[in-house]
Design an enzyme around this catalytic site. Sequence first.
Site, PDB file in Angstrom:
ATOM      1  N   HIS B 128       3.472   8.694 126.202  1.00  0.00           N
ATOM      2  CA  HIS B 128       4.722   7.998 125.887  1.00  0.00           C
ATOM      3  C   HIS B 128       5.422   8.804 124.784  1.00  0.00           C
ATOM      4  CE1 HIS B 128       7.157   4.725 124.072  1.00  0.00           C
ATOM      5  NE2 HIS B 128       6.956   4.026 125.176  1.00  0.00           N
ATOM      6  N   CYS B 369      10.091   5.814 128.862  1.00  0.00           N
ATOM      7  CA  CYS B 369       9.851   6.572 127.621  1.00  0.00           C
ATOM      8  C   CYS B 369       8.788   7.647 127.851  1.00  0.00           C
ATOM      9  CB  CYS B 369       9.454   5.674 126.465  1.00  0.00           C
ATOM     10  SG  CYS B 369      10.752   4.538 125.976  1.00  0.00           S
TER      11      CYS B 369
END
Lengths: 151, 411
Positions: B128, B369
């Site tokens: 992420h 993300c």
Amino acid sequence: MLDQIRDLYQEVVFDHNRNPRNFRVMEDANRKIEGFNPLCGDRITLYAKVIDGKIEDVSFQGSGCAISTASASLMTEIVKGQTEQEAEQLFDLFHRITTGKNGDEVNLEELGKLAVLAGVRAYPARVKCATLAWHSLQSALKNDGETVSTE
Amino acid sequence: MNQPQPRFDLAKARADFPILSQTINRHPLVYLDNAASTHKPRAVIDRIRKVYEEDYSNVHRGVHTLSQRCTDLFESAREKVQTLLNARHSHEIIFVRGTTEAINLVAQSYGRKNVGPGDEILITAMEHHSNIVPWQMLCEQTGASLKVAPISLTGELLMDEFAGLLSDRTRLVSVTHMSNALGTINPVEQIIAQAHARGIPVLLDGAQSAPHMTVDVQALDCDFYAFSGHKLYGPSGIGVLYGKESLLTAMPPWQGGGDMIRRVTFEKTEYNELPYKFEAGTPNIADTIALGAAIDYVNILGIDAIAEHEHHLLAYATEQALKIPELKIIGTAGHKGAILSFTLDRIHPHDIGTLLDQLGIAIRAGHHCAMPVMDFFEVPATARASFGLYNTFEEVDILMDGIRQVIKMFG
């Protein structure tokens, strides 16, 4: 069951998504700009040939959702042949309609074909999809030459 | 349909979540965006209210009754987290805003002290952004470089390549326990063993793993572990950094202020002991206490029972998804958490998201993300359905029916 969203996903949108107009690289463009919507990863490269304040040709490449692709396709059809000033005015109108600010006062007829995208007003998360191509065009006309982002 | 029933009362559990009993666009809400954030059971919502109505005061300061009561509640939440993670000491539990802040804390405190020019930080290609950018910032500040262990087309870490990237210059390994974009559960035991063989500490990003499996930081022997309350049915704005006592003790404070000091003069400040050294300023008191309530709630159902139910949901959803020829699953690791990331032929995930929302189905559409993951799979974005304890097999059917309607509409 999905019929209620036909106000946004109209047949014209599907048509332009499936067969985007002016979807090509322009070798002799004198304006070129990369547009990017970081929220969804939509990318567009907009090409324009502007001579004496007139948009002689405009085209695009890229990948995006149906709304952003159809919006870019419709835009290229409409602004081709317009003066920079005319395109600028149309952008203002389109922006007002899609963001809904005083949208009710705007005459949809002025928008012509673009009116099919007015429905995006009801889906705030998708407004940036519809305006990405227009923001890119605006920057291309100003000849900023940088990547534009809708964020 | 004869699906395995969870070991807890699913109908009763669903009733514990007030937000679920609503309609969206005239359809019952089907909430499948749990990897982004989970909903809150009544027990958590009530706990926040009770804090403000009955127990609230600042903590660690006053001598008055409310301050003492609130401090006790706050510290008991720390003990609940300690038990949840099986940490050796409660002072190894640092309260932060979330996983992102926890990783930034380690980067800026541990990293600034222990990482220098020419050193390396090792992450993986499935991280992420919150486990990429803090390290890039650290590398820029220190002259270190970021190394990225590659993944396979199934979304699994290439362990040989990972091992090959461990070097004498590696100062820290930071990997996700479970990928938010792909669902992959990493072989963290192996990762930790290999890193420790070279004396390199390991941080686990537990944002996705904490809500979906039993985590024992002592058994794992990880050096840091970070998670967010809001993905564990708790409030947003509260999260946890676990760190081994020896490491935390040697680390400099990150932020300065009240609560993190023992004695301040204009010449010199003596820092407070753990965990307060890392908790400058008035903390997020009510949400911390409510995180304790969320942990209690999860414990009543049983994290293993939750994990088992979610596993059954994923297996069923995967089986159903494979029947849709236009659908491609992104992330097909052998060991996965309850995340189904997918694309549909010629239909952008944002269109899928908007159209499914018309049917009351909440999924995530985008890059999650994790833009490098999207680049690796050469997709601009994916659609992602992620399951939580309250999801049902019927909801999987509704999702699959919705996907078919979307495909039909696009023609």
